[in-house]
Design an enzyme around this catalytic site. Sequence first.
Site, PDB file in Angstrom:
ATOM      1  N   CYS A 135     -48.869  42.252  27.117  1.00  0.00           N
ATOM      2  CA  CYS A 135     -48.247  41.019  27.589  1.00  0.00           C
ATOM      3  C   CYS A 135     -46.784  41.298  27.857  1.00  0.00           C
ATOM      4  O   CYS A 135     -46.076  41.815  26.993  1.00  0.00           O
ATOM      5  CB  CYS A 135     -48.388  39.904  26.549  1.00  0.00           C
ATOM      6  SG  CYS A 135     -47.537  38.364  27.004  1.00  0.00           S
ATOM      7  N   CYS A 141     -32.642  22.394  33.830  1.00  0.00           N
ATOM      8  CA  CYS A 141     -33.353  23.629  33.501  1.00  0.00           C
ATOM      9  C   CYS A 141     -33.219  24.659  34.620  1.00  0.00           C
ATOM     10  O   CYS A 141     -33.860  25.713  34.574  1.00  0.00           O
ATOM     11  CB  CYS A 141     -34.825  23.341  33.217  1.00  0.00           C
ATOM     12  SG  CYS A 141     -35.726  22.599  34.602  1.00  0.00           S
ATOM     13  N   ASN A 148     -32.397  14.007  33.853  1.00  0.00           N
ATOM     14  CA  ASN A 148     -33.045  15.199  33.292  1.00  0.00           C
ATOM     15  C   ASN A 148     -34.184  15.591  34.234  1.00  0.00           C
ATOM     16  O   ASN A 148     -35.357  15.435  33.912  1.00  0.00           O
ATOM     17  CB  ASN A 148     -33.562  14.902  31.887  1.00  0.00           C
ATOM     18  CG  ASN A 148     -34.209  16.108  31.229  1.00  0.00           C
ATOM     19  OD1 ASN A 148     -33.875  17.245  31.535  1.00  0.00           O
ATOM     20  ND2 ASN A 148     -35.146  15.860  30.334  1.00  0.00           N
ATOM     21  N   GLN A 164     -39.884  18.959  25.347  1.00  0.00           N
ATOM     22  CA  GLN A 164     -39.345  20.312  25.276  1.00  0.00           C
ATOM     23  C   GLN A 164     -40.158  21.149  24.274  1.00  0.00           C
ATOM     24  O   GLN A 164     -40.543  20.655  23.213  1.00  0.00           O
ATOM     25  CB  GLN A 164     -37.877  20.278  24.843  1.00  0.00           C
ATOM     26  CG  GLN A 164     -36.977  19.483  25.766  1.00  0.00           C
ATOM     27  CD  GLN A 164     -36.662  20.220  27.063  1.00  0.00           C
ATOM     28  OE1 GLN A 164     -37.188  21.286  27.336  1.00  0.00           O
ATOM     29  NE2 GLN A 164     -35.800  19.641  27.865  1.00  0.00           N
TER      30      GLN A 164
END
Length: 378
Positions: free
Chosen positions: A11, A332, A305, A212
């Site tokens: 991964c 973000c 947001n 979140q």
Amino acid sequence: MQCDYYDAGACRSCSLMGTPYERQLADKQRHVEDVLRTTAAEVQWLPAIRSRESAFRNKAKLVVGGRAGAPTLGILDADGRGVDLRECGLYEPGLAATFDAVHRVVAELGIAPYDVPGRSGELKYVVLTHSPDGEQLVRFVVRSRQGLEAVRAGLPRLRADLPTARVVTVNLHPEHKAVLEGEEEIVLTDERELAMRLGAVTLRLGPRAFFQTNTAVARALYAQASEWADAAAPRTVWDLYCGVGGFALHLAAEGRRVVGVETAADAVAAASAAALDAPGDVTFHVGDATSVTPPGPSPDLVVVNPPRRGIGAGLAGWLEAGSAGHVVYSSCNVDTLARDLAAMPSLRPVAARVADMFPQTRHVETVLLLARRGVEVP
């Protein structure tokens, strides 16, 4: 943080794995400051909101691979084969402790995992969200009602093996698409929402709700916005892209009117239920944050947001031409943040913090306080 999966090449989702945490944080801070150098030249940078290096995620989106009776829970490799990641170190201990029980139940259900290359099989994902109270929301994403009935039949075993599973749902996702979920969600339990207690505020998360993935950093983010709002002392606050009301409910106070706007009706219903315990006058409305105008007086402070695409030209133009003295912008995506700030020259950034929501990756959250030129800075 050391990761056996990363070291073995199984991964590589965590692109910064092996980089010392202090360097990760410093690099993120430097990158955000560089991108905002023009649009936030005079901003005061507050200390970054730090995270634990590991054991911080409250949510797991586990791809189901392998075969019926012997599933894997984790990701798919380049050939579409399942890679089991139940020992991944990113998850909160209480969440990681659920993986083996879920794996046993999935194996005993005998549902064929969805084979992406072959476009066959039934069970696509198991999605788990873990609350500060040690309870879980468990979602099974399947292709058909046959899978739904198999999960329904296995619900007693799941509740026995995982008694902390407060909400269990099945999402029907019949199409071969690179998206997590389909349109139809069936709740199998009496409880429909997971309580997320964040100090004095309790949010309610339905199966599709956004929250979140780092609870500790989310708390700090809400606390920072609340500190700025209390200093600005607005009488009316609008929270656009409010989701389940994280910012709105933390900014609620006696004598203050708070209005949230969100496109998802189920999120608005959950936020409205949570608002019954909030101080002040708090209401939520279904609508597009980029175009809706809530009823009542104009806001003194606006919280935005948005998703990664940012607020866009329309909402940026409305804020620029409006009367709100302050804006709290939680982003973000620093690139779209810089674009939006450039479209609002009357609102100057006065304070900012980087919030490290996703250690081991390059993703970073940034929260800013904007003050309209001529308005006193709190």
